[in-house]
Design a protein around this motif. Structure first.
Motif, PDB file in Angstrom:
ATOM      1  N   ALA A  67      58.038  50.560 110.045  1.00 35.78           N
ATOM      2  CA  ALA A  67      56.864  51.427 110.121  1.00 35.78           C
ATOM      3  C   ALA A  67      57.129  52.730 109.381  1.00 35.78           C
ATOM      4  O   ALA A  67      58.280  53.059 109.067  1.00 35.78           O
ATOM      5  CB  ALA A  67      56.505  51.703 111.583  1.00 35.78           C
ATOM      6  N   ASP A  68      56.061  53.494 109.141  1.00 40.13           N
ATOM      7  CA  ASP A  68      56.220  54.747 108.397  1.00 40.13           C
ATOM      8  C   ASP A  68      57.081  55.773 109.134  1.00 40.13           C
ATOM      9  O   ASP A  68      57.639  56.677 108.526  1.00 40.13           O
ATOM     10  CB  ASP A  68      54.866  55.343 108.007  1.00 40.13           C
ATOM     11  CG  ASP A  68      53.977  55.650 109.193  1.00 40.13           C
ATOM     12  OD1 ASP A  68      54.348  55.334 110.339  1.00 40.13           O
ATOM     13  OD2 ASP A  68      52.891  56.208 108.961  1.00 40.13           O
ATOM     14  N   ASP A  69      57.248  55.601 110.445  1.00 47.21           N
ATOM     15  CA  ASP A  69      58.137  56.505 111.195  1.00 47.21           C
ATOM     16  C   ASP A  69      59.593  56.043 111.162  1.00 47.21           C
ATOM     17  O   ASP A  69      60.460  56.637 111.796  1.00 47.21           O
ATOM     18  CB  ASP A  69      57.656  56.663 112.640  1.00 47.21           C
ATOM     19  CG  ASP A  69      57.692  55.363 113.439  1.00 47.21           C
ATOM     20  OD1 ASP A  69      58.058  54.298 112.880  1.00 47.21           O
ATOM     21  OD2 ASP A  69      57.328  55.403 114.630  1.00 47.21           O
ATOM     22  N   HIS A  73      60.137  47.006 113.027  1.00 46.47           N
ATOM     23  CA  HIS A  73      59.200  46.216 113.832  1.00 46.47           C
ATOM     24  C   HIS A  73      59.494  44.725 113.769  1.00 46.47           C
ATOM     25  O   HIS A  73      59.057  43.975 114.643  1.00 46.47           O
ATOM     26  CB  HIS A  73      57.762  46.458 113.368  1.00 46.47           C
ATOM     27  CG  HIS A  73      57.223  47.772 113.825  1.00 46.47           C
ATOM     28  ND1 HIS A  73      55.960  47.930 114.309  1.00 46.47           N
ATOM     29  CD2 HIS A  73      57.783  48.998 113.894  1.00 46.47           C
ATOM     30  CE1 HIS A  73      55.753  49.196 114.635  1.00 46.47           C
ATOM     31  NE2 HIS A  73      56.852  49.861 114.387  1.00 46.47           N
ATOM     32  N   HIS A 115      56.246  56.468 100.899  1.00 47.95           N
ATOM     33  CA  HIS A 115      54.905  56.440 101.502  1.00 47.95           C
ATOM     34  C   HIS A 115      53.898  57.287 100.727  1.00 47.95           C
ATOM     35  O   HIS A 115      52.706  57.044 100.807  1.00 47.95           O
ATOM     36  CB  HIS A 115      54.967  56.851 102.972  1.00 47.95           C
ATOM     37  CG  HIS A 115      55.474  55.748 103.839  1.00 47.95           C
ATOM     38  ND1 HIS A 115      54.696  54.698 104.244  1.00 47.95           N
ATOM     39  CD2 HIS A 115      56.705  55.518 104.350  1.00 47.95           C
ATOM     40  CE1 HIS A 115      55.410  53.876 104.965  1.00 47.95           C
ATOM     41  NE2 HIS A 115      56.640  54.351 105.043  1.00 47.95           N
ATOM     42  N   GLY A 150      48.522  48.482 107.011  1.00 50.82           N
ATOM     43  CA  GLY A 150      48.638  48.793 108.438  1.00 50.82           C
ATOM     44  C   GLY A 150      47.795  47.845 109.272  1.00 50.82           C
ATOM     45  O   GLY A 150      46.872  47.195 108.795  1.00 50.82           O
ATOM     46  N   ARG A 151      48.141  47.779 110.548  1.00 48.94           N
ATOM     47  CA  ARG A 151      47.381  46.956 111.498  1.00 48.94           C
ATOM     48  C   ARG A 151      47.548  47.540 112.892  1.00 48.94           C
ATOM     49  O   ARG A 151      48.519  48.226 113.178  1.00 48.94           O
ATOM     50  CB  ARG A 151      47.858  45.516 111.480  1.00 48.94           C
ATOM     51  CG  ARG A 151      49.303  45.366 111.900  1.00 48.94           C
ATOM     52  CD  ARG A 151      49.719  43.908 112.035  1.00 48.94           C
ATOM     53  NE  ARG A 151      51.101  43.822 112.430  1.00 48.94           N
ATOM     54  CZ  ARG A 151      51.559  44.041 113.650  1.00 48.94           C
ATOM     55  NH1 ARG A 151      50.747  44.351 114.611  1.00 48.94           N
ATOM     56  NH2 ARG A 151      52.843  43.957 113.927  1.00 48.94           N
ATOM     57  N   VAL A 154      48.797  50.967 113.498  1.00 53.64           N
ATOM     58  CA  VAL A 154      50.031  51.313 112.805  1.00 53.64           C
ATOM     59  C   VAL A 154      49.678  51.549 111.345  1.00 53.64           C
ATOM     60  O   VAL A 154      48.937  50.767 110.748  1.00 53.64           O
ATOM     61  CB  VAL A 154      51.076  50.167 112.915  1.00 53.64           C
ATOM     62  CG1 VAL A 154      52.340  50.500 112.142  1.00 53.64           C
ATOM     63  CG2 VAL A 154      51.396  49.890 114.372  1.00 53.64           C
ATOM     64  N   GLN A 157      53.085  49.927 106.587  1.00 54.18           N
ATOM     65  CA  GLN A 157      54.464  49.575 106.891  1.00 54.18           C
ATOM     66  C   GLN A 157      55.147  49.156 105.596  1.00 54.18           C
ATOM     67  O   GLN A 157      54.491  49.022 104.566  1.00 54.18           O
ATOM     68  CB  GLN A 157      54.492  48.440 107.917  1.00 54.18           C
ATOM     69  CG  GLN A 157      53.823  48.847 109.232  1.00 54.18           C
ATOM     70  CD  GLN A 157      53.807  47.707 110.220  1.00 54.18           C
ATOM     71  OE1 GLN A 157      54.798  47.466 110.879  1.00 54.18           O
ATOM     72  NE2 GLN A 157      52.690  47.018 110.314  1.00 54.18           N
TER      73      GLN A 157
END
Length: 185
Positions: A67-69, A73, A115, A150-151, A154, A157
């Protein structure tokens, strides 16, 4: 005539009930048909998901979705083999656990730059890359990144493909050594 006046409302009521029953039966039949279609659709979706999971698990490279953070996942079986973490331990961890110590302080900015301009690309074109295993050892790797839409709340990614290039690095060293020996001869 009086009997007729008494029977007509009863017959009309019975006819209305019969019509409602027929309509209810039609609705039930439609609902059953929709349930069968939904069940077939769900089964098809399960089969497609199973197919793609099989492809992911049989991929020759380690594969992650981050994920972007920076939180992992998804990880395939090759991640377990390459990095030494059980998948259950890897998923939910920051991807930084796989980044060498000297890169880790800058990795958040590297992720942020991806990103800002998310495109499919290879990393480390000008330098050797290494992944950090659970035991702290480093493994030479090639890494490719690809944005994933994203989904479920979220953001974008990143699909990360990681290839162990240990054998290639050893072959390069052997080739250089053979070249050096040939030049000395």
């Amino acid at each position: 005539h009086k009997l007729f006046d008494e029977v007509v409302p009863i017959v009309a009521l019975q006819l209305e009930i019969l019509q409602r029953n027929l309509h209810t039966q039609d609705l039930l039949d439609q609902t059953r048909q929709q349930q069968q279609e939904l069940k077939a659709s769900e089964e098809g979706l399960r089969e497609v998901e199973q197919f793609y999971r099989g492809v992911l698990e049989r991929a020759p490279d380690a594969f992650l979705v981050v994920a972007d953070d920076g939180v992992i996942h998804l990880a395939n079986e090759q991640c377990e083999k390459l990095f030494g973490y059980p998948r259950s331990e890897l998923v939910g961890q920051p991807v930084d656990v796989l980044v060498p110590d000297e890169i880790r302080p800058h990795h958040a900015e590297l992720r942020a730059s991806f990103h800002r301009e998310p495109t499919t690309r290879a990393m480390g074109a000008l330098r050797d890359l290494f992944g950090r295993r659970k035991d702290g050892s480093l493994v030479p790797v090639d890494i490719a990144l690809s944005p994933v839409p994203g989904r479920e709340g979220v953001g974008i990614q990143v699909a990360v493909s990681v290839r162990d290039v240990t054998d290639r690095k050893h072959a390069q060293i052997e080739l250089k050594e053979a070249k050096r020996k040939a030049e000395e001869a």
